[in-house]
Design a protein around this motif. Structure first.
Motif, PDB file in Angstrom:
ATOM      1  N   PRO A 135       2.671  -5.993  -0.336  1.00 37.07           N
ATOM      2  CA  PRO A 135       1.629  -7.003  -0.515  1.00 37.07           C
ATOM      3  C   PRO A 135       0.430  -6.776   0.392  1.00 37.07           C
ATOM      4  N   ALA A 136      -0.738  -7.190  -0.088  1.00 36.00           N
ATOM      5  CA  ALA A 136      -1.937  -7.187   0.746  1.00 36.00           C
ATOM      6  C   ALA A 136      -1.789  -8.263   1.814  1.00 36.00           C
ATOM      7  N   PRO A 137      -2.153  -7.979   3.042  1.00 34.74           N
ATOM      8  CA  PRO A 137      -1.931  -8.954   4.113  1.00 34.74           C
ATOM      9  C   PRO A 137      -2.709 -10.254   3.960  1.00 34.74           C
ATOM     10  N   GLY A 162      -1.099 -12.509  -4.162  1.00 38.61           N
ATOM     11  CA  GLY A 162      -1.027 -11.929  -5.488  1.00 38.61           C
ATOM     12  C   GLY A 162      -1.575 -10.529  -5.605  1.00 38.61           C
ATOM     13  N   LEU A 163      -2.052  -9.945  -4.502  1.00 39.13           N
ATOM     14  CA  LEU A 163      -2.570  -8.580  -4.506  1.00 39.13           C
ATOM     15  C   LEU A 163      -1.538  -7.651  -3.887  1.00 39.13           C
ATOM     16  N   TRP A 164      -1.209  -6.585  -4.625  1.00 38.40           N
ATOM     17  CA  TRP A 164      -0.181  -5.646  -4.182  1.00 38.40           C
ATOM     18  C   TRP A 164      -0.739  -4.226  -4.234  1.00 38.40           C
ATOM     19  N   PHE A 165      -0.170  -3.351  -3.384  1.00 42.24           N
ATOM     20  CA  PHE A 165      -0.637  -1.971  -3.295  1.00 42.24           C
ATOM     21  C   PHE A 165       0.506  -0.988  -3.545  1.00 42.24           C
ATOM     22  N   ASN A 166       0.163   0.119  -4.162  1.00 41.13           N
ATOM     23  CA  ASN A 166       1.095   1.240  -4.308  1.00 41.13           C
ATOM     24  C   ASN A 166       0.249   2.519  -4.458  1.00 41.13           C
ATOM     25  N   PHE A 167      -0.131   3.110  -3.332  1.00 39.64           N
ATOM     26  CA  PHE A 167      -0.968   4.310  -3.363  1.00 39.64           C
ATOM     27  C   PHE A 167      -0.793   5.089  -2.062  1.00 39.64           C
ATOM     28  N   GLU A 217      10.933  -4.371  -7.152  1.00 38.00           N
ATOM     29  CA  GLU A 217      11.993  -5.163  -6.516  1.00 38.00           C
ATOM     30  C   GLU A 217      11.395  -6.180  -5.553  1.00 38.00           C
ATOM     31  N   MET A 218      10.395  -5.768  -4.794  1.00 34.79           N
ATOM     32  CA  MET A 218       9.747  -6.684  -3.859  1.00 34.79           C
ATOM     33  C   MET A 218       9.035  -7.806  -4.610  1.00 34.79           C
ATOM     34  N   TYR A 261       6.324   1.169   4.876  1.00 36.71           N
ATOM     35  CA  TYR A 261       5.208   1.407   3.960  1.00 36.71           C
ATOM     36  C   TYR A 261       4.257   0.210   3.874  1.00 36.71           C
ATOM     37  N   ARG A 262       4.451  -0.784   4.718  1.00 38.43           N
ATOM     38  CA  ARG A 262       3.664  -2.016   4.622  1.00 38.43           C
ATOM     39  C   ARG A 262       2.195  -1.743   4.907  1.00 38.43           C
ATOM     40  N   ALA A 263       1.347  -2.456   4.185  1.00 36.23           N
ATOM     41  CA  ALA A 263      -0.094  -2.308   4.381  1.00 36.23           C
ATOM     42  C   ALA A 263      -0.527  -2.806   5.749  1.00 36.23           C
TER      43      ALA A 263
END
Length: 414
Positions: free
Chosen positions: A364-366, A370-375, A394-395, A408-410
């Protein structure tokens, strides 16, 4: 149009994320300005790289640094004009490549690498794409006896990872790949990885499976992303699409979204090239071959023999520069004398999204609900797409993640 989740980016990471969310009951719309698999997912060596348990690190050896400083190596090239801008990122990468930190990165990435083939296998079977994938592994070849001897010692240190491999002496290597030049002294055949003969086609096949299962793929501009009244909105070919959640899977273009939202993630870009070649006579390459000294891969693809280069540090929008490809091509013609004429009008140029600590951002974006990252998958987007898509799904759906997502957390950069 309203859905539960928008996934931005239809490369291997975005398509895999959409499939994993869909499998958990989410209504997903996948959005990209181009066709699935058109970007970085199209141009790679086609390896599902189960054997890459140690991340690609910045050289620490003084001799290696001096050689690279001359900018004449085939595996790494840098633009002098871009170097001042890239220097802070490179220094950060160098620091993270210290032995202790590199070991930490390897430990954090291992759960993802270990499941990479398994997650791909499930999607390959479901999408009926087995003709694109082979379980032959790939061969690392050596032209220098000293380097080959060192490599044979190094593989002993990987015993705890349970990797399958064969050490091939000169005659054994020649028997396995008869068209290689007699100057090679040996190789290591890594058996766990799988090879893909059309990586872009694999991504498009996964996208077709997503649509077949009821998902929607739309062309749209991810840069139009806005947060309105607690929801996320993106403009598409069919008008505005709104959702409670949005996932950014835009690889090297991810900064175009997280930057305006106030995030300063140190996303760097490693450029790379590929070119396809014919072969002379009836010669064939049976396996994907990595020339470690040259820093390139030769891989049998549906389009011909693909030569994929190493790393180029240059501005993302700078014109293509053939120097690195020419250097690698000259070496490849010596290694595989049957390499024929070029089949593409122009070299393909792609961008690999990299973070200096050698871990992607997944989660998740800190500061935005509702904003998520995968990059930020660096050299292993094809390898890690399905497994990181699973972890994020899963998260997002409240399942117990198969591994701890904390590395891997932002927020580690926030």
């Amino acid at each position: 149009m309203h859905c539960q989740t928008i996934v931005l980016g239809a490369g291997i990471v975005g398509v895999s994320t959409a499939l994993q969310l869909q499998a958990r009951g989410r209504q997903v719309v996948l959005i990209d300005r181009d066709q699935p698999g058109s970007g970085t997912s199209h141009g790679n060596a086609g390896l599902i790289e189960r054997s890459s348990v140690i991340p690609y690190a910045f050289p620490r050896n003084v001799g290696a640094l001096l050689r690279y400083g001359l900018n004449r190596q085939p595996d790494v090239r840098y633009s002098l004009l871009h170097l001042p801008k890239a220097a802070p990122w490179l220094l950060r990468y160098w620091r993270q490549s210290a032995p202790g930190r590199l070991a930490g990165a390897a430990a954090d990435m291992l759960p993802l690498v270990q499941r990479s083939v398994e997650e791909h296998d499930a999607l390959i079977a479901a999408a009926g794409l087995s003709e694109l994938v082979q379980a032959k592994g790939w061969i690392e070849v050596f032209r220098d006896p000293r380097l080959f001897a060192q490599a044979k010692e190094d593989v002993k240190n990987l015993a705890r990872y349970g990797l399958q491999y064969e050490i091939l002496e000169r005659d054994q290597l020649q028997a396995r790949e008869q068209q290689l030049d007699g100057g090679v002294v040996g190789g290591i055949h890594w058996l766990d990885p799988k090879t893909v003969r059309n990586p872009g086609g694999l991504t498009r096949g996964y996208a077709a499976l997503f649509v077949q299962r009821g998902g929607q793929f739309l062309h749209g501009d991810a840069r139009s992303l806005r947060q309105l009244d607690g929801q996320w909105q993106v403009q598409s070919q069919r008008g505005a699409v709104t959702a409670d959640e949005v996932v950014v899977c835009l690889g090297p273009q991810s900064a175009e979204l997280f930057g305006p939202l106030g995030y300063r993630f140190p996303l760097g870009i490693k450029r790379g090239y590929h070119m396809h070649y014919g072969t002379r006579g009836d010669a064939q390459l049976q396996h994907s071959i990595c020339d470690t000294q040259g820093g390139y891969v030769l891989a049998p693809m549906a389009q011909g023999i693909r030569l994929t280069t190493g790393i180029e540090f240059a501005a993302s929008d700078a014109p293509a520069n053939e120097i690195q490809l020419q250097r690698c091509e000259a070496l490849a013609r010596r290694l595989f004398p049957a390499l024929g004429e070029r089949l593409d009008e122009q070299p393909w140029l792609g961008l690999r999204p990299c973070l200096p600590d050698m871990r992607p951002i997944i989660g998740p974006a800190p500061r935005h609900k509702g904003l998520w990252f995968n990059f930020g998958h660096a050299h292993h987007g094809l390898t890690l797409g399905p497994v990181t898509g699973r972890l994020l799904a899963e998260m997002m759906t409240g399942e117990q993640p198969f591994t701890d997502p904390a590395p891997y957390r932002a927020a580690r950069f926030d």
